[in-house]
Design an enzyme around this catalytic site. Structure first.
Site, PDB file in Angstrom:
ATOM      1  CG  HIS A 237      -1.516   1.190   1.644  1.00 50.91           C
ATOM      2  ND1 HIS A 237      -0.980   1.975   2.795  1.00 50.91           N
ATOM      3  CD2 HIS A 237      -2.545   2.154   0.920  1.00 50.91           C
ATOM      4  CE1 HIS A 237      -1.700   3.112   2.897  1.00 50.91           C
ATOM      5  NE2 HIS A 237      -2.459   3.246   1.768  1.00 50.91           N
ATOM      6  CE1 TYR A 240       5.057   9.234   1.256  1.00 47.40           C
ATOM      7  CE2 TYR A 240       4.750   7.609  -0.682  1.00 47.40           C
ATOM      8  CZ  TYR A 240       5.491   7.919   0.579  1.00 47.40           C
ATOM      9  OH  TYR A 240       6.225   7.214   1.259  1.00 47.40           O
ATOM     10  CB  ALA A 433     -17.066   9.587  -2.409  1.00 51.77           C
ATOM     11  CD  GLU A 436     -17.701  -1.067  -7.524  1.00 50.40           C
ATOM     12  OE1 GLU A 436     -16.927  -1.787  -7.805  1.00 50.40           O
ATOM     13  OE2 GLU A 436     -18.948  -0.977  -8.172  1.00 50.40           O
TER      14      GLU A 436
END
Lengths: 498, 498
Positions: A237, A240, A433, A436
């Site tokens: 993962h 930034y 938002a 997925e």
């Protein structure tokens, strides 16, 4: 069962750049068209028309005669419109510099992962009956789907997702550049996560004395989760991001805001990190990952890695399991300058969770530029820190036991992301938002076993647990059980790797 | 990989009733013993000793020569020590009556499900290559593991779990009877969920004016989730509970509490419901489930079902997906008497979520007894509402597409439970809770596909989505896609079924 064809309204809030017309795409028409279409060719034509494919791509209809010829999107992000020169231009606004950098990094990462996928895997999979087959089942490597989108409320992004590949089971590398107004509820959530950084902004946003209705914000970042197919290749993962809160032009009562300055944010900060989640522990892999990330951090400031490694172990703690999501890496948030914070440390780190006691103190003189440099150094360290591990492990032979354990560990990954992860929680609470994209981090496959004997209540002190362990000893090879125990012990007690 | 054998401290907070000694069970000794043991017999003996099996069960060592002979726990809860006569005794405290009832109901349900599992399944499974096999893969029916436990802080319970059966993939039926002190943080969470019921208790529990440090509580309930193996057999959930908040004996400053009365709770309420989650819609199944539950509710008060069906649709809403977890049933909370509430309705229903606007108004005169009667009627309706559906569908032939869809729907089930479910969230935040009993509701297998074309962003208006749909049309039979679309439409727009 009555054949009910639903009319389903389009709920697209992130409008894809490539789409053009017919936004009122109606599922009923789409379905009827499919059902009326006599041939696969016509069925595809109906689908393509229903989806409003027109301007962005030219459809060569004759190509559709081959089942292979689905509409193709590019498998690598296009940088031709990105002003990469801004990255080095210290006179340009940080918003633009960071936005250009995350797009550059996205391409660097997607291309490296795509190459690894293209290179394929010759892993052999053995099922419970001892039958061995090609793990790829004769499939060809998958391609990243690269999709640019625009946010109606302001902003844009590029989603790159790979799924069901021969090397990568599921992975997404997303960038976004968004701006808008944060309502009081979102400010409240942000205050909970970011402590005094929000206080410092100094506006009352709720209650009878509220001075403003909302605060302008800008955010840009890159976010990725990669789940390889081979159980011996670790998940990784990275994230930034750069965030700005601005001064509103007007106060709530309509009067001009004396503090308004479009060129000077009320607050700004960087956040992010990268971390590794192996299903089985290869110490040399964890060491390679940490050492590579540490070298990048050390190139900027030797104070960074020790503090951010600690913060990472604290952030990814699955409290209800009393274990970590993985073997860590680095994590930080609210990285700003002393002039932007009341904290004592040079680069203030406020951690809302009660686990962290880390406080970064550096003797170096940082400025916004050197912090951005740090983001770049860390971002560019991802490919060399992670991709060699996939390359090394993707051809390892594996069996059904390994896959079961992999899926079980991925269930824990899903637990962390759904229950604790700040970004996921913030996304789930944000109306409009693209769900997925937020939940892209979830694995293709997950498993939850009751009384799992290596990591669950099957280890407990009871007759039933003893039964489960006895069953595991009977049905699972001893070396598999030992390997599970080794990674489990590391998850429960984070170690130093560099 | 270095062979590291971890020392792992026992983290048992729910102490099993059957276990007796050696609570300082040490994983290192246990593992070493296994590794030294030359034979399966000795290896089992080491396990049994390590787990401290001694008093509760007599181990007939010669039986261990057969690999089948794991220590066996009963597969049905034992009611011999339960005072069932209390259920009908209206002079007895409700705590004891409800505790006896949930134990009775647990046995009724476990026995019915075990019978269904024992009866087996002759379903045929067809893989992607068209090869058909026995879906049970020659395995024998599984048994419920029944395990009684005690909570150190006060209370006890019985967990009944079945896993990897031929009819049931995973399921748990748990009862608990617990009591103790609720700290301010738990009271705060409870206030958020239960509105004025807590206010009514009338103690200041936080801040400089806090009168008490904690509030005594008592809770008993039954909770179950059943995930069948056959994708055409629906998942179901049930929960019925009784809660009391008491008056503390002393105030925070040590003075006697003038309101203290051990026989009169400061507040009490019932909550619960049962609901159905099919992967494929059979209208007659949803109707049967709802009609059976409605008949039970109607037998008590015709005002119950309409209000509680609506509340159920609202409670199980997966906000971030804009869809329901299933086709509903009944759900209610805070069911008490007017004298315990400020609400206008006869039986006040306060719903903290913004979805519900339901308010139950009845013309009937209820008392605590009639509300308990309602719990019993609803509880006993579970077996006839659900088990016939499993019986009807468990032999349906199914294929790989069906399993993929089932796992995808179960991913959504996991999302709801981890992100929204009150009970799960409360449990995850409770230190010392037995996590795998709380997370027993999670499925054995779950799947998250990016851009899934029947239920995900694959329905959206973009080139990539059109590509995913085209791929689905090419690789999935039309009737399968239509069936997915039908259940999806019902999840997005709840219907009336009775």
């Amino acid at each position: 069962m009555r054949p009910i064809i639903p009319v389903r309204a389009l709920r697209v809030s992130a409008r894809p750049v490539l789409s053009t017309s017919s936004r009122a795409f109606c599922k009923r028409e789409f379905s009827s068209a499919i059902n009326r279409a006599p041939s696969r060719l016509l069925r595809f034509a109906a689908l393509a028309a229903g989806a409003g494919i027109a301007g962005g791509l030219t459809l060569a209809m004759q190509d559709q005669l081959s089942a292979e010829a689905a509409p193709r999107l590019p498998s690598s992000p296009d940088l031709s419109n990105v002003k990469l020169e801004l990255i080095e231009d210290s006179s340009a606004p940080m918003r633009e510099r960071m936005a250009a950098f995350v797009k550059l990094l996205q391409k660097e990462i997607v291309d490296a992962l795509q190459k690894e996928e293209q290179d394929g895997s010759n892993a052999v999979y053995t099922d419970k009956n001892g039958k061995s087959v090609d793990a790829a089942e004769g499939r060809k490597p998958a391609s990243f789907i690269v999709e640019a989108w625009k946010r109606e409320q302001g902003g844009e992004g590029i989603s790159c997702v790979i799924q069901d590949g021969v090397v990568f089971e599921k992975g997404g590398v997303n960038v976004s550049v968004v701006h808008g107004q944060l309502p009081p509820s979102a400010i409240r959530q942000m205050s909970a996560d970011h402590g005094e950084l929000i206080e410092r902004v100094g506006y009352v946003t709720e209650g009878p004395n509220a001075q403003v209705d909302s605060l302008p914000f800008f955010a840009t970042g890159i976010s990725l989760v990669i789940h390889p197919k081979n159980p011996f290749a670790p998940t990784s993962h990275l994230n930034y991001r750069y965030f700005e809160l601005g001064h509103p032009e007007k106060l709530r009562d309509g009067s001009p805001n004396p503090r308004y300055n479009p060129n000077e944010p009320a607050a700004w900060w960087f956040g992010g990190g990268s971390d590794l989640t192996p299903m089985y522990l290869y110490e040399e892999d964890a060491e390679h990952f940490h050492k590579t990330v540490k070298a990048a951090a050390d190139s900027q400031d030797k104070a960074f890695y020790p503090a951010w490694k600690k913060w990472c172990d604290s952030y990814f703690w699955i409290t209800h399991r009393d274990e970590n999501r993985g073997v860590g890496g680095v994590f930080f948030d609210d990285v700003s300058l002393p002039s932007w914070s009341k904290a004592r440390s040079y680069i203030p780190l406020q951690d809302g969770s009660k686990h962290s006691t880390s406080e970064l103190v550096s003797s170096l003189q940082h400025d916004k530029d050197s912090l951005f440099s740090t983001m770049q150094a860390l971002g560019h360290s991802y490919v060399p820190s992670y991709v060699p591990l996939v390359h090394k492990r993707k051809n390892e032979p594996y069996n059904e036991d390994n896959v079961e354990w992999q899926r079980l560990r991925r269930g824990r990954y899903a637990e962390f992301n759904l229950v604790y992860d700040r970004g996921t929680k913030f996304g789930l609470m944000t109306p409009g938002a693209r769900m997925e994209s937020i939940l892209m981090s979830l694995p293709l496959h997950a498993r939850w076993e009751y009384m799992e004997p290596s990591s669950g209540t099957g280890r407990e002190h009871s007759v039933a647990a003893a039964g489960r362990r006895e069953e595991a000893v009977r049905t699972t090879p001893a070396d598999e059980l030992k390997a599970r125990e080794i990674i489990q012990s590391v998850l429960e007690k984070p170690r130093e790797w560099a």
